[in-house]
Design an enzyme around this catalytic site. Structure first.
Site, PDB file in Angstrom:
ATOM      1  N   LYS A 159       1.710  -3.580   6.935  1.00  0.00           N
ATOM      2  CA  LYS A 159       2.365  -3.510   5.626  1.00  0.00           C
ATOM      3  C   LYS A 159       3.810  -3.009   5.761  1.00  0.00           C
ATOM      4  O   LYS A 159       4.697  -3.405   4.987  1.00  0.00           O
ATOM      5  CB  LYS A 159       1.584  -2.603   4.686  1.00  0.00           C
TER       6      LYS A 159
ATOM      7  N   TYR B  66      -3.526  -1.490  10.192  1.00  0.00           N
ATOM      8  CA  TYR B  66      -3.394  -2.150   8.885  1.00  0.00           C
ATOM      9  C   TYR B  66      -2.134  -1.684   8.168  1.00  0.00           C
ATOM     10  O   TYR B  66      -1.339  -2.497   7.681  1.00  0.00           O
ATOM     11  CB  TYR B  66      -4.634  -1.870   8.027  1.00  0.00           C
ATOM     12  N   HIS B  67      -1.932  -0.372   8.076  1.00  0.00           N
ATOM     13  CA  HIS B  67      -0.757   0.149   7.391  1.00  0.00           C
ATOM     14  C   HIS B  67       0.527  -0.249   8.114  1.00  0.00           C
ATOM     15  O   HIS B  67       1.559  -0.473   7.478  1.00  0.00           O
ATOM     16  CB  HIS B  67      -0.850   1.667   7.260  1.00  0.00           C
TER      17      HIS B  67
ATOM     18  N   THR C  88       0.824  -1.205   0.000  1.00  0.00           N
ATOM     19  CA  THR C  88       0.000   0.000   0.000  1.00  0.00           C
ATOM     20  C   THR C  88       0.859   1.256   0.000  1.00  0.00           C
ATOM     21  O   THR C  88       1.949   1.279   0.588  1.00  0.00           O
ATOM     22  CB  THR C  88      -0.924   0.030   1.231  1.00  0.00           C
TER      23      THR C  88
ATOM     24  N   SER D  49      -2.403   3.598  10.391  1.00  0.00           N
ATOM     25  CA  SER D  49      -3.355   2.699  11.040  1.00  0.00           C
ATOM     26  C   SER D  49      -2.639   1.397  11.350  1.00  0.00           C
ATOM     27  O   SER D  49      -1.516   1.165  10.893  1.00  0.00           O
ATOM     28  CB  SER D  49      -4.551   2.419  10.128  1.00  0.00           C
TER      29      SER D  49
END
Length: 406
Positions: A193, A189-190, A145, A187
């Site tokens: 990554k 989620y990030h 991302t 976040s």
């Protein structure tokens, strides 16, 4: 090639699987179907009706004569099963989509934070570990991302993964070195990554794993050339506050007469890519694999950038919709610029699909067709980044809740 598509039942994984199968590759989908269980958990469903993965692959075979194989495997938990499968099948390439992909979902509660970290990081490490253990020299393509970079600006374009820096030595000289662009996740989620990036760097350096990491922008659109071939091949379309991406959410809101919900000032600049270009980029990456011993190859997989409020105004103009400015559930800067380098895909022949009224109208048409499936109560974005932000959110953008009379 024999290609394993991990997470091939998902929003980008499914059209990618079709695209690669159509190109003549032998495609195997490995998926635990967790995205479908999350729909059940959230009490929401894809706007477009989705058949089972078995029925989807049956229709694809019926239409094309090409088989897509499905294997029910949880990459984060079933390490031995994954390792056994890789040792037996020995795919030439592996495309890794198998991660919980929604930033708002990752921030809902402490349980969702834990799930996202455990699922995403374990899946990635289990895969790398198993590839090394069975001696599999497959090209690993990972869908990352743009969010690993964060959205702050220093007045320079974000490079493709690596930042050239000068380091002052003890002897007073300056040596040059390429480092990963400083991670700045917005976040949980990030953050996963960003952890993926470090795992890739280690396994490429230590074990010679051939890895391409695609830092993708926000995907919009519904159809690809292959999903149009039969109504039952349709891709999923998320519109809810957790999984719906911003432009697709605006388009569904416009289609059903719901206010276009812009959070904060709408001054957030985001990178975008059409779903058709996303699958094309993955194919280009497969054709341009790094050699064993090369550093991780990193592409910025995006084609254009836009401010959120500008998108809202564009959609509102096309559809005659209203724009509602609401409190922002995210902890982020109210305004940001975003300049991104993406020369590598362009040099390899990507002819990008630009955001245009015709394609926007196509998505609105899909949304109108299935508008009867919309649960309007699931549209607001109410997953707050902090406990302090939660009480400020507007859970009723339409103003339909009963008001007390004083």
């Amino acid at each position: 090639m024999k290609i394993a598509v991990l997470g091939g039942d998902g929003f980008v994984g499914w059209p990618t699987s079709l695209h690669l199968s159509n190109a003549g590759h032998e495609v195997h989908i490995l998926d635990n179907l967790s995205r479908r269980w999350i729909d059940t958990e959230l009490g929401v469903q894809s706007l477009t009706p989705m058949d089972s993965i078995q029925e989807r692959t049956r229709i694809w075979y019926q239409e094309t004569g090409r088989r897509i194989h499905f294997h029910l495997i949880d990459l984060a938990r079933d390490y031995e099963i994954l390792k056994t499968w890789l040792a037996a099948e020995r795919p030439d390439a592996i495309i890794h989509f198998a991660e919980q992909r929604a930033a708002p979902y990752s921030m809902k509660t402490d349980r969702h934070k834990n799930y996202t970290v455990n699922n995403n990081v374990n899946a990635t490490h289990n895969l790398l570990n198993a590839m090394v253990e069975v001696g599999l020299d497959a090209h690993l393509v990972h869908l990352g991302t743009m969010g690993v970079y964060g959205y702050s600006t220093v007045g320079a374009a974000i490079p493709e993964g690596y930042l050239p820096v000068g380091i002052d030595t003890m002897a007073g000289e300056t040596v040059k070195q390429d480092i990963l662009y400083p991670a700045n996740p917005g976040s949980i989620y990030h953050m996963t990554k960003c952890l993926d990036q470090l795992l890739f760097q280690f396994y490429a350096k230590n074990d010679g794993v051939r890895i391409t990491d695609l830092h993708q922008g926000i995907v919009w659109g519904t159809h690809t050339d292959q999903t149009r071939r039969h109504v039952q091949l349709v891709n999923r379309f998320d519109y809810d506050g957790d999984y719906g991406t911003v432009l697709n959410r605006f388009l569904i809101q416009a289609a059903i007469g719901y206010p276009l919900t812009v959070h904060g000032t709408g001054g957030q600049t985001r990178a975008f890519i059409h779903i058709q270009d996303s699958v094309r980029c993955i194919e280009i990456a497969l054709k341009n694999a790094p050699k064993r011993g090369d550093r991780v190859k990193i592409f910025n997989q995006m084609t254009e950038t836009h401010r959120v409020r500008d998108l809202a105004e564009l959609v509102a103009k096309i559809a005659g919709a209203k724009v509602a400015y609401l409190p922002n559930p995210r902890k982020e800067a109210a305004e940001n610029d975003l300049v991104v380098r993406n020369e590598q895909f362009m040099a390899l022949g990507l002819d990008p699909i630009r955001l245009a009224e015709g394609l926007l109208s196509e998505v609105v048409d899909v949304a109108k067709k299935y508008a009867y499936r919309v649960d309007r109560s699931r549209i607001p974005a109410i997953s707050a980044w902090t406990k302090d932000i939660a009480p400020t959110l507007d859970r009723d953008p339409e103003g339909k809740a009963l008001k007390s009379v004083s």
